[in-house]
Design a protein around this motif. Structure first.
Motif, short mmCIF file in Angstrom:
data_model
loop_
_atom_site.label_atom_id
_atom_site.label_comp_id
_atom_site.label_asym_id
_atom_site.label_seq_id
_atom_site.Cartn_x
_atom_site.Cartn_y
_atom_site.Cartn_z
N HIS A 73 0.79 -1.23 0.00
CA HIS A 73 0.00 0.00 0.00
C HIS A 73 0.82 1.28 0.00
O HIS A 73 0.56 2.21 -0.78
N SER A 109 -7.86 7.06 -4.38
CA SER A 109 -8.24 6.32 -3.17
C SER A 109 -9.20 7.15 -2.31
O SER A 109 -10.19 6.64 -1.78
N TYR A 144 -13.14 -1.11 -4.30
CA TYR A 144 -11.86 -0.99 -3.60
C TYR A 144 -11.06 -2.28 -3.75
O TYR A 144 -9.84 -2.25 -3.99
N VAL A 152 -7.60 -0.82 -5.35
CA VAL A 152 -6.54 -0.58 -4.37
C VAL A 152 -5.90 -1.88 -3.89
O VAL A 152 -4.71 -1.92 -3.59
#
Length: 328
Positions: free
Chosen positions: A166, A179, A201, A205
Motif C-alpha cells: 500500500h 483512493s 476498492y 486498491v
C-alpha cells in the motif's frame, strides 16, 4: 463539518482471536505477541506519534524473506509509480531486508508527499469504517506481522502487506486522489452502496491492474505484497476486463485464492473520474468535500455551504487562468 477525531472515536475494534485455519492459531507465543501489538494500537490517539514496535529477530527474518522475494519482481511487474517511490522509501524510511520500518516515520513521509497519514489499527474494520477513513486521507494500518512458518502467505493484512503493497502508492498524488474518491463516496452511503464501493476498492486498491506503455502492470497492494499472485496476475491465465465501476461493483470475488478476474485501469485519474461518476449515481442525502486546510469533511447540505464552495472554486479558477496566461 466532521473532523478526524470524531471519526476515529467511531472506528470498530476487532477482537484478538485468530481463525482456526490461521498459521499462527495454535502458536501460543505468536498469539501473545499479536495481543501485545494490538493492545499498543488500542492506546493510540489522533495527533500522537505512532507507537514504536521493537520487532523480534523472528519477525525481522519473516520480513526479510518477503522483502527479498518481492523486490526481484517489482521491476517487471509493479507499476511505474510504485517503482519510483520504493527507492525513496529505502532512502527516507528505513526500508530494507534487515529492518521493519516504523509506521510513524512512514506516515510523516506520506504526509509530506500527498497528505495521507497512517493510523495503527488492531485488525480488520468494517467496510464502512475503513472506507470512511480514506475520505480523511487516513489509511488504517496493522503493525503485526504474519506467522513465520508461512512467510509468503497471510490470510489477512499485516505489516508486510501495508508497507510493501500500500504505502508506495499512497505517496503518489494521483493514486492518493483516486483512493480518497472511494472514501468520499462512502460517506452517507447506504449499506448496499458500501458493499459495492468495497468491491470496487477490492478490485483496485487491493487487486488493481493498470495499462502503462502498452504493458499491464500491478498496482493493487494484494498483488504487490504477494509473490505468488503478483506472478500469476500477469501470466496471461486470468481474465482481464476494463475498469467500469458499475460492472466491477457487481463482481463476486474469492478471498482465499487467486482472483480469476482482474480489471484494468487506463490511469489513476481516469479511474478517479469513473468512481466519481459512479458515486453521483448513488442515492445519498448530501454531497461532501474534503477541506485540506482543516483536514475535515464539509457536508454540502445547504445553499449557503454550496455557494461558499462555489466561491472557492471561482477563486481557484481565476488563479488557474492567470497562470495559464503567464505561460502563454
Amino acid at each position: 463539518m466532521v473532523d478526524l477525531d470524531t471519526f476515529a472515536d467511531k472506528v470498530l475494534e476487532m477482537g484478538e482471536e485468530l481463525d482456526a485455519d490461521h498459521p499462527g492459531a495454535k502458536d501460543a507465543a505468536y498469539r501473545a505477541r499479536r495481543s501485545e501489538i494490538t493492545k499498543i494500537a488500542k492506546t493510540y490517539k489522533t495527533g500522537q506519534p505512532i507507537p514504536h514496535i521493537e520487532y523480534t529477530q523472528i519477525e525481522i527474518d519473516t520480513w526479510s524473506t518477503v522483502f527479498n522475494k518481492l523486490i526481484t519482481m517489482f521491476p517487471s511487474h509493479a507499476c511505474r509509480e510504485h517503482q519510483y517511490v520504493f527507492p525513496l522509501l529505502v532512502q527516507n524510511c528505513g526500508y530494507g531486508p534487515s529492518t521493519i520500518p516504523q509506521l510513524d516515520g512512514v506516515s510523516k513521509f506520506l504526509k509530506d508527499c500527498t497528505g495521507f497519514t497512517l493510523r495503527p489499527v488492531m485488525g480488520l474494520l468494517t467496510s464502512r469504517d475503513f472506507l470512511n477513513g480514506l475520505a480523511f486521507r487516513v489509511f488504517h494500518s496493522t503493525q503485526y506481522i504474519r506467522h513465520h512458518s508461512k512467510p509468503l502467505y497471510t490470510p489477512e493484512p499485516d505489516v508486510c502487506h501495508e508497507l510493501l503493497g500500500h504505502v508506495p502508492l499512497f505517496a503518489n498524488p494521483d493514486f492518493a486522489d483516486f483512493s480518497q474518491e472511494i472514501g468520499l463516496a462512502s460517506l452517507g452511503a447506504s449499506d448496499d452502496d458500501i458493499e459495492r464501493l468495497a468491491t470496487i476498492y477490492w478490485f483496485t486498491v487491493e487487486f488493481g491492474i493498470c495499462r502503462q506503455d502498452d504493458n499491464l502492470r500491478a498496482y493493487g497492494a494484494g498483488l504487490l505484497s504477494s509473490f505468488g499472485e503478483l506472478e500469476y496476475c500477469l501470466s496471461g491465465k486470468p481474465e482481464m476486463r476494463p475498469f467500469e465501476p458499475s460492472k466491477v461493483a457487481q463482481q463476486k470475488y474469492p478471498i482465499t485464492e487467486y482472483q480469476p478476474v482482474y480489471f484494468i485501469a487506463e490511469s489513476f485519474k481516469d479511474a478517479q473520474m469513473r468512481v466519481r461518476e459512479f458515486a453521483n449515481s448513488m442515492e445519498r442525502p448530501f454531497s461532501v468535500r474534503y477541506n485540506a486546510y482543516t483536514e475535515s469533511i464539509e457536508i454540502l447540505d445547504s445553499k449557503e455551504k454550496v455557494l461558499r464552495y462555489a466561491q472557492s472554486i471561482k477563486s481557484d479558477m481565476l488563479t488557474l487562468v492567470d497562470a495559464l496566461e503567464k505561460l502563454a
